[in-house]
Every structure is written in structure tokens, then in C-alpha cells.
Scaffold this motif. Sequence first.
Motif, PDB file in Angstrom:
ATOM      1  N   LYS A   1      48.162  35.521  44.103  1.00  0.00           N
ATOM      2  CA  LYS A   1      47.493  35.955  42.489  1.00  0.00           C
ATOM      3  C   LYS A   1      45.858  36.134  42.343  1.00  0.00           C
ATOM      4  O   LYS A   1      45.337  36.985  41.931  1.00  0.00           O
ATOM      5  N   ASP A   2      45.795  36.271  43.799  1.00  0.00           N
ATOM      6  CA  ASP A   2      43.936  36.722  44.267  1.00  0.00           C
ATOM      7  C   ASP A   2      43.570  38.195  44.246  1.00  0.00           C
ATOM      8  O   ASP A   2      42.341  38.327  44.468  1.00  0.00           O
ATOM      9  N   PHE A   3      44.633  39.070  44.329  1.00  0.00           N
ATOM     10  CA  PHE A   3      44.836  40.734  44.888  1.00  0.00           C
ATOM     11  C   PHE A   3      44.246  40.873  43.012  1.00  0.00           C
ATOM     12  O   PHE A   3      44.765  40.615  42.049  1.00  0.00           O
ATOM     13  N   ALA A   4      43.131  42.197  43.671  1.00  0.00           N
ATOM     14  CA  ALA A   4      42.933  43.159  42.162  1.00  0.00           C
ATOM     15  C   ALA A   4      44.007  43.887  41.758  1.00  0.00           C
ATOM     16  O   ALA A   4      44.591  44.606  40.572  1.00  0.00           O
ATOM     17  N   GLU A   5      45.283  44.695  42.712  1.00  0.00           N
ATOM     18  CA  GLU A   5      45.862  46.012  42.226  1.00  0.00           C
ATOM     19  C   GLU A   5      47.162  44.863  43.448  1.00  0.00           C
ATOM     20  O   GLU A   5      46.927  44.670  44.672  1.00  0.00           O
ATOM     21  N   CYS A   6      47.797  45.687  44.104  1.00  0.00           N
ATOM     22  CA  CYS A   6      49.270  45.766  44.054  1.00  0.00           C
ATOM     23  C   CYS A   6      50.031  47.202  43.630  1.00  0.00           C
ATOM     24  O   CYS A   6      50.569  48.279  42.982  1.00  0.00           O
TER      25      CYS A   6
ATOM     26  N   THR B   1      42.320  44.000  47.509  1.00  0.00           N
ATOM     27  CA  THR B   1      41.665  42.578  47.175  1.00  0.00           C
ATOM     28  C   THR B   1      40.489  42.888  46.328  1.00  0.00           C
ATOM     29  O   THR B   1      39.774  43.914  46.404  1.00  0.00           O
ATOM     30  N   LYS B   2      39.660  41.876  45.624  1.00  0.00           N
ATOM     31  CA  LYS B   2      38.115  42.445  44.591  1.00  0.00           C
ATOM     32  C   LYS B   2      37.660  43.079  45.547  1.00  0.00           C
ATOM     33  O   LYS B   2      36.341  43.513  44.769  1.00  0.00           O
ATOM     34  N   ASP B   3      37.300  42.615  46.591  1.00  0.00           N
ATOM     35  CA  ASP B   3      36.562  43.013  47.431  1.00  0.00           C
ATOM     36  C   ASP B   3      36.665  44.498  47.996  1.00  0.00           C
ATOM     37  O   ASP B   3      36.322  45.020  49.543  1.00  0.00           O
ATOM     38  N   ASN B   4      37.527  45.324  47.479  1.00  0.00           N
ATOM     39  CA  ASN B   4      37.957  46.593  48.507  1.00  0.00           C
ATOM     40  C   ASN B   4      38.305  47.080  49.367  1.00  0.00           C
ATOM     41  O   ASN B   4      38.499  47.635  50.009  1.00  0.00           O
ATOM     42  N   LYS B   5      39.026  45.712  50.170  1.00  0.00           N
ATOM     43  CA  LYS B   5      40.911  45.496  50.879  1.00  0.00           C
ATOM     44  C   LYS B   5      41.462  46.405  51.127  1.00  0.00           C
ATOM     45  O   LYS B   5      41.970  45.678  50.567  1.00  0.00           O
ATOM     46  N   LEU B   6      42.106  47.015  51.858  1.00  0.00           N
ATOM     47  CA  LEU B   6      43.532  46.928  51.142  1.00  0.00           C
ATOM     48  C   LEU B   6      44.470  46.016  52.409  1.00  0.00           C
ATOM     49  O   LEU B   6      43.973  45.817  53.553  1.00  0.00           O
ATOM     50  N   VAL B   7      45.617  45.154  52.025  1.00  0.00           N
ATOM     51  CA  VAL B   7      45.894  44.073  52.699  1.00  0.00           C
ATOM     52  C   VAL B   7      47.187  44.425  52.716  1.00  0.00           C
ATOM     53  O   VAL B   7      47.717  44.878  51.562  1.00  0.00           O
ATOM     54  N   THR B   8      48.149  44.587  53.683  1.00  0.00           N
ATOM     55  CA  THR B   8      49.769  44.730  53.760  1.00  0.00           C
ATOM     56  C   THR B   8      50.257  43.439  54.810  1.00  0.00           C
ATOM     57  O   THR B   8      49.742  43.110  55.501  1.00  0.00           O
TER      58      THR B   8
END
Length: 341
Positions: free
Chosen positions: A275-280, A230-237
Motif C-alpha cells: 500500500k506504500d508503493f507508488a507504482e506496480c 517507491t515514493k522516493d523513486n527506488k525499484l523494489v522487486t
Amino acid sequence: MEKKQLDWSNLGFGYIQTDARFVSNYKNGAWDEGAVVTDANIVLNECAGVFQYAQTIFEGLKAYTTEDGRIVCFRPDLNASRMADSAKRLEMPVFPEERFIDAVIEVVKANAAYVPPFGSGATLYIRPYMMGTNPVIGVKPADEYMFRIFVTPVGPYFKGGAKPLTIKVSDFDRAAPHGTGHIKAGLNYAMSLHAIVTAHEEGYAENMYLDPQTRTKVEETGGANFIFITKDNKLVTPKSDSILPSITRRSLVYVAQHYLNMEVEEREVLLEEVKDFAECGLCGTAAVISPVGRIVDHGKEICLPSGMDEMGPVTKKLYDTLTGIQMGKLEAPEGWIKTIL
Ligand SMILES: *Cc1c(COP(=O)(O)O)cnc(C)c1O
């Protein structure tokens, strides 16, 4: 031990026959003691369960050389327990988990000359698998099984750096709700071949599969789990019962929490929010993490802010930390690295 003369850095991901493989047979309700053998071929009856009704499961892990010259593999206990889960779901006998690990060690030792040297980027890919072997024509589980492990040296996954991939949202489904998506079975791959060939023909590297029930949630690709930053540096899976529980993904979650002090959310992930994530990234044994730069959903493009040139910065940190642990540069959590030689 004299290493084989192979061009380690230029190996691809293909099958190279090595000297030894492990075989154990299950008959009359018991596994035999198993043996390391030289014959790479299998002779089975034409009516074997594996040929007729695809009763087969597999695993994948790697052995490699660490900086201090040891040959090790990464968390083989998790492959053993995942294969036990796969076996139970397809009504196959479990190959005992302790014996699975011992057999991995035995085969790697017997093929030590094929384990690529440290720094080459290459690894020894280990493929345990099991199949129904006796004739089965009425639909039912086989009574006899063969468990085998072969190994094959494979080259560095990324030659010349990890370039972000463009993937597409697939119109095909990978796994049904309450189906077999959570086990490592050949059948999940047979039905994904048309989808991946189609994606490749259209110029995409991979498919993003959605949940087949609502087609609104992200599941995984044909052979790798997703992680998002996420843009605030969380990992989401994504969390779903039909995703294959990737050992790489589970290890990255641990690395994020315990090495990088990141928050982790394992939850349903809507396609809508991607579309809101920073990285994938895509994670699996072969590449550890492949960065994704662009996701195409029927003409709509989602371009990750990390771009198409290199891995996103957080993904890179995760990648460097996990590969650092694997290669023995960083201290590993208890039990993660199994020394073979
Ligand atoms: C094997 C596999 C993965 C990756 O799992 P790892 O244990 O990390 O190698 C992910 N998805 C599917 C469908 C797989 O078969």
C-alpha cells in the motif's frame, strides 16, 4: 525474402502455424544433430513420460525487427541457461546452451517471412521446449527426450495503450518452498489454471501469489514477476527462491541502475507494505511491463497512486528504455541483442 501477408497489427496472442520448426532427439545418452523440419505434429507412444508424469519444460523469447531493419532476439543466452536449470531440476538432459542459441537462430531464419515488420508492434514468439518421449510407467525420468523450437507471430500486447490492471491476492499457492517455482515447467502452469480461471470469473486480470509458508510476502503472478516503485523513486522487486527468474525483470533491474540511475532493492516484499508503493508492474517477455493499478486483498483495496488510466511515470521510463534498447533506438549493453539476419 517476401513477408507473409498477415495483418500484423491485429494479430492476437495465439498459435499460427509457420513453415519450419527445429527438432533434436536424445537417445542412448546423446543428442542427435537436430534438423529444421516442416511437420508441426508430434507422434509419440501413449505411455511417453511427458503424458504420464508431465516431464516437460519450456522457454519463451521473441524475435523482432529493429528500426534499422535487422531481425534480432533479446538475450537468448539467458533462456538457454535457464532451460538448462529447468532440465536439471526435472532430471532431464541439458540441451547444450550454445546449440540452443544456434537452433533459435536457425528456426527464426527459416521463418523470416513471419517476423513482423518494425513499427507493427507485433513480434515472433519463440517457444523452445523439451519432453520425455519414451514409455515410462514406473515413476522415473524418461531415457529419451525431444527438444523442439516452434515460432508463432503474435500481435502487440497492448492494443490502444497499456491500461493498468486490477489483480487479486490469490487464495491458491503457485509454488511450494523448495519446490519447482523457480523453473519454467509446464507443471507450474497446469496447477495455476484453476486459480486464473477463478480470478477471471471474479473480474480480475491476474493473481498475486503469496509465499505459501507464511502468506505474508509477495511472490509473483502466474507468468510475470513484480516490480514496485517507491515514493522516493527506488525499484523494489521480490526476492524468493520460488520465483521464476524473469529475464525481463533482471534486465529492468540493470536498466534502472545503469540507464536511469535508480536505486534497486531486491528483497522480501511484505504484502503489508504494498500500500506504500507508488507504482506496480508485472514483467515478462510478452508485455515487457503491464502496469497494475489496483490490488484487491479479500475486500481490502490497494489503489496505487499511479491510478487506473495509464502506466506510472517511472514504470513508463523503464518500459521506454528497455523497449528502446530492444528496438535498437538506444545502445544496448554488450551481448543483449543477438542479430539473426
Ligand atoms: C516466463 C515466466 C516469467 C517471465 O519471464 P521472462 O523471462 O521475463 O519472460 C515470470 N514468471 C513465470 C512464472 C514465468 O513462467
